[in-house]
Design a protein around this motif. Structure first.
Motif, short mmCIF file in Angstrom:
data_model
loop_
_atom_site.label_atom_id
_atom_site.label_comp_id
_atom_site.label_asym_id
_atom_site.label_seq_id
_atom_site.Cartn_x
_atom_site.Cartn_y
_atom_site.Cartn_z
N ASP A 29 -5.06 28.84 22.32
CA ASP A 29 -3.90 29.17 22.02
C ASP A 29 -3.61 27.29 21.82
N LEU A 30 -4.07 26.35 22.61
CA LEU A 30 -3.27 25.85 23.06
C LEU A 30 -3.48 24.44 21.90
N SER A 31 -2.75 24.86 20.87
CA SER A 31 -3.23 24.03 19.82
C SER A 31 -2.77 22.54 19.77
N GLU A 32 -3.02 21.70 19.14
CA GLU A 32 -2.69 19.92 19.71
C GLU A 32 -1.12 20.39 18.75
N GLU A 33 -0.91 21.02 17.64
CA GLU A 33 0.16 21.23 17.10
C GLU A 33 1.57 21.78 18.03
N ARG A 34 1.25 22.43 18.32
CA ARG A 34 2.06 22.92 19.92
C ARG A 34 2.28 21.83 20.93
N PHE A 35 0.93 21.14 21.77
CA PHE A 35 1.28 20.84 22.99
C PHE A 35 0.62 19.28 22.43
N PRO A 36 1.12 18.22 22.11
CA PRO A 36 0.33 17.04 21.15
C PRO A 36 -0.33 16.72 22.38
N GLY A 37 -1.29 16.56 22.52
CA GLY A 37 -2.58 15.24 23.60
C GLY A 37 -2.59 16.89 25.21
N LEU A 38 -2.29 17.55 24.87
CA LEU A 38 -2.43 18.27 26.52
C LEU A 38 -3.68 19.04 26.10
N ILE A 39 -4.51 19.32 24.76
CA ILE A 39 -5.84 20.27 24.75
C ILE A 39 -7.06 18.94 25.22
N LYS A 40 -6.96 17.84 24.77
CA LYS A 40 -7.60 16.78 25.61
C LYS A 40 -7.93 16.07 26.81
N ALA A 41 -6.11 16.39 26.97
CA ALA A 41 -6.17 16.01 28.69
C ALA A 41 -6.62 16.96 29.66
N ALA A 42 -6.85 18.41 29.22
CA ALA A 42 -6.93 19.27 30.17
C ALA A 42 -8.21 19.28 29.90
N ALA A 43 -9.08 19.31 28.77
CA ALA A 43 -10.50 19.60 28.31
C ALA A 43 -11.46 19.23 29.82
#
Length: 323
Positions: free
Chosen positions: A209-223
């Motif tokens: 559910d951590l889409s880039e649209e909803r959470f800009p930059g968060l996926i890349k930071a947390a991965a």
């Protein structure tokens, strides 16, 4: 004269009541334990009732006999008052008859042990549908986030970024990583009003559910974060600057077979019931029926009258028509 099948169905309750009121073949006097009006209690009927009720003592049998006699008394009163012609009683009889037909077709009621899928069938279904029983991977994050609105001057924007960089370095200096916390720092520096008072806690999130649209930059930071207390690099977007800390990560798992057994039974029975419903509908279609749906728009049915939705009504009894 042949009656139309649909008319036969409507006449069934009346035929039942007439049959119930017809004097039964008179049993031998020594074969009657009690008599109320036209009804009798035979030794066979009483023995069957006593066995099902567990009435084995003389006191228990006398109590059961009193109950059976009183039931017949109540039935006799009902007949005297014409309750068998009551439309609601007839509707209930219709419903019971329909339920009996459905039951005879294997629909309704609790499934018997023979109807339950075998353990081998359950295990086979589980093995072939394990993706249906997966628990998606989850991630628990906390963050410190500052806002970078478009109205900021370049100097003001850079000053806010420098401040969050300083905070980021302070958190990285905390050792060991597993003991790190953002609670006080988030409350002091974070500008995300939804999380700052809870120590920047973003809670559990499904990774899917951590889409880039909803959470800009968060996926890349947390991965890349794998261990509790790990801190991401500072992330700068057009509107925010933030860093995240991994609190906990749960990988995707498959629920064990025993935890899914009940659900698998319901799924298999649902498929079986659907097939039975289709066969039952085909059986119903063999019964001729004359339908005039074009007359529905002319019926005086007012809105908000749930009584009209309770099912078909039986023809009025003679007492209702004033015959």
């Amino acid at each position: 004269m042949r009656l139309h099948p649909s008319l036969c169905l409507l006449l069934l309750p009346l035929l039942f009541s007439l049959a119930a009121c017809r004097p039964p073949a008179a049993p031998q006097q020594d074969n009657v334990i009690a008599r109320v009006g036209q009804e009798v209690i035979t030794p066979e009927a009483f023995a069957s009732a006593a066995k099902s009720r567990g009435a084995t003592t003389p006191e228990g049998q006398e109590k059961l006999l009193d109950e059976m006699v009183n039931d017949l008394r109540a039935l006799e009163l009902a007949r005297q008052r014409g309750y068998e012609r009551d439309p609601e009683i007839q509707r209930q009889l219709h419903a019971a008859m329909i339920a009996k037909v459905r039951e005879s077709a294997g629909l309704g009621g609790e499934p018997s042990a023979a109807d339950l899928p075998s353990e081998a069938a359950l295990q086979d279904y589980y093995n072939k549908h394990q993706s249906d029983f997966s628990i998606p991977s989850r991630i628990h994050l906390a963050w410190v986030c500052v806002n970078l609105p478009a109205s900021l001057s370049p100097a003001a924007r850079q000053a806010k970024i420098a401040r969050v960089q300083e905070v980021h370095a302070r958190v990285l200096a905390q050792q060991p990583p597993a003991a790190r916390t953002l609670k006080d720092i988030a409350q002091q520096y974070s500008e995300d009003q939804a999380t700052r008072h809870s120590g920047g806690d973003l809670g559990w999130q499904l990774e899917r559910d951590l889409s880039e649209e909803r959470f800009p930059g968060l996926i890349k930071a947390a991965a890349p974060l794998q261990s509790p207390g790990e801190i991401s690099p500072l992330v700068e977007t057009s509107r925010t600057a933030f860093f995240v800390m991994l609190v906990e990560r749960q990988p995707e798992t498959i629920r064990p077979f025993q935890a899914t057994r009940g659900e698998i039974i319901r799924r298999l029975q649902s498929g079986r019931t659907s097939a039975q419903e289709q066969r039952f509908e085909a059986l119903l279609m063999q019964v001729p029926a004359e339908v005039h749906a074009e007359k529905l728009p002319s019926l005086p049915i007012s809105a908000g009258a749930p009584d009209h939705l309770s099912g078909p009504r039986l023809p009025a009894s003679p007492s209702q028509r004033g015959d």
